[in-house]
Design a protein around this motif. Sequence first.
Motif, mmCIF file in Angstrom:
data_model
loop_
_atom_site.group_PDB
_atom_site.id
_atom_site.type_symbol
_atom_site.label_atom_id
_atom_site.label_comp_id
_atom_site.label_asym_id
_atom_site.label_seq_id
_atom_site.Cartn_x
_atom_site.Cartn_y
_atom_site.Cartn_z
ATOM 1 N N TYR A 105 0.834 -1.203 0.000
ATOM 2 C CA TYR A 105 0.000 0.000 0.000
ATOM 3 C C TYR A 105 0.872 1.259 0.000
ATOM 4 O O TYR A 105 0.657 2.174 -0.804
ATOM 5 N N VAL A 106 1.860 1.283 0.885
ATOM 6 C CA VAL A 106 2.723 2.467 0.989
ATOM 7 C C VAL A 106 3.538 2.650 -0.293
ATOM 8 O O VAL A 106 3.669 3.764 -0.798
ATOM 9 N N PHE A 107 4.048 1.544 -0.826
ATOM 10 C CA PHE A 107 4.825 1.654 -2.061
ATOM 11 C C PHE A 107 3.967 2.213 -3.198
ATOM 12 O O PHE A 107 4.396 3.105 -3.936
ATOM 13 N N ASP A 108 2.748 1.694 -3.318
ATOM 14 C CA ASP A 108 1.852 2.172 -4.379
ATOM 15 C C ASP A 108 1.532 3.654 -4.216
ATOM 16 O O ASP A 108 1.478 4.409 -5.184
ATOM 17 N N LEU A 109 1.319 4.046 -2.953
ATOM 18 C CA LEU A 109 1.057 5.464 -2.666
ATOM 19 C C LEU A 109 2.205 6.336 -3.138
ATOM 20 O O LEU A 109 2.014 7.338 -3.835
ATOM 21 N N LEU A 110 3.432 5.921 -2.712
ATOM 22 C CA LEU A 110 4.617 6.725 -3.019
ATOM 23 C C LEU A 110 4.870 6.752 -4.523
ATOM 24 O O LEU A 110 5.146 7.812 -5.100
ATOM 25 N N ALA A 111 4.737 5.590 -5.157
ATOM 26 C CA ALA A 111 4.996 5.504 -6.593
ATOM 27 C C ALA A 111 3.997 6.380 -7.357
ATOM 28 O O ALA A 111 4.353 7.055 -8.318
ATOM 29 N N ASN A 112 2.758 6.375 -6.887
ATOM 30 C CA ASN A 112 1.728 7.183 -7.545
ATOM 31 C C ASN A 112 1.988 8.680 -7.343
ATOM 32 O O ASN A 112 1.890 9.472 -8.269
ATOM 33 N N ALA A 113 2.353 9.032 -6.095
ATOM 34 C CA ALA A 113 2.599 10.451 -5.805
ATOM 35 C C ALA A 113 3.834 10.964 -6.532
ATOM 36 O O ALA A 113 3.949 12.152 -6.807
ATOM 37 N N ALA A 114 4.753 10.031 -6.845
ATOM 38 C CA ALA A 114 5.997 10.439 -7.494
ATOM 39 C C ALA A 114 5.961 10.238 -9.011
ATOM 40 O O ALA A 114 6.951 10.429 -9.690
ATOM 41 N N ALA A 115 4.797 9.847 -9.519
ATOM 42 C CA ALA A 115 4.701 9.552 -10.953
ATOM 43 C C ALA A 115 4.987 10.790 -11.791
ATOM 44 O O ALA A 115 4.637 11.905 -11.404
#
Lengths: 106, 186
Positions: B168-178
């Motif tokens: 969940y955290v990885f997906d959040l970060l990856a999305n926010a950093a896209a």
Amino acid sequence: MLILECPYCGVKAEETELHAGGEAHLTRHATGSTDDELKFYLFQRKNPKGVHFERWRHVNGCGKWFHAARCTMTLEVFGTYSAQTFEPPKALLSSIKAKRPDWQAT
Amino acid sequence: MSNVVSALQGVSADGYVEVQEMGLQGMLTLRGDLSMAKLAKAVKAAVGVEMPKQRKINLNGQTGAAWMSPDELLLIMPHAQATATAAKLTKALGKTHSLVANVSDARVVFTLSGKGAREVVAKLAPVDMQALKKGEIRRSRMAQVPAAFWLSGKDEITIVAFRSVATYVFDLLANAAAPGGEVDAY
């Protein structure tokens, strides 16, 4: 948005980082109390328009419970203080009194 | 011996900020009265740094100590040393009212690196990232889960979260950093 300063970690925490714990300074009436006392302890809460003392927990942070005094109408925060107390600090009460002369501590 | 692996086994995402899972990291939780000299001494002996002050993190290479609450520290060390350090610390504290727990495998560590690292965190946590200073650890939430983070270098932020929500955290970060998500707020 409500911002309270946690007295334990000093963080100015935004509302979503906290968990509301309801009215502060309740007397826990249990064994040996009258029916009325127990009823008021369990079910009756103050719901003032104005100055209110509440318990909050810094749940997404240091995890500590603390007390806050705020105005339920304007959301003005008068101050926060430690949970290890039975009543609000005198200094806080007098500063509230200065801002809200009509307010009566009960 | 089982093969110890980190939650996401070093997965990374390239956006305008790079998100990298850091693999295995030794971590201990120490609870006790942080003002006691005995505790400070035991911490110094275990991880080689001074007792951190309120909200501070003291790091010395691969080891360190972070202030998590008035009665809790997070001790950081290489993963292989965690068990031994926990035993040493427990022994040093003896009958002092305290608790040492090895939480290495209950956590996941990410780093964000790139110019917009602060901004990526600011998108997810209710924290004034402009005010966050070096040497300070901030416990907060990222979207719906608890997380703690600190500035670990120039344009680099290290994030610690629970392993159970690693994806969940990885997906959040990856999305926010896209790419395309730049706000240029800082």
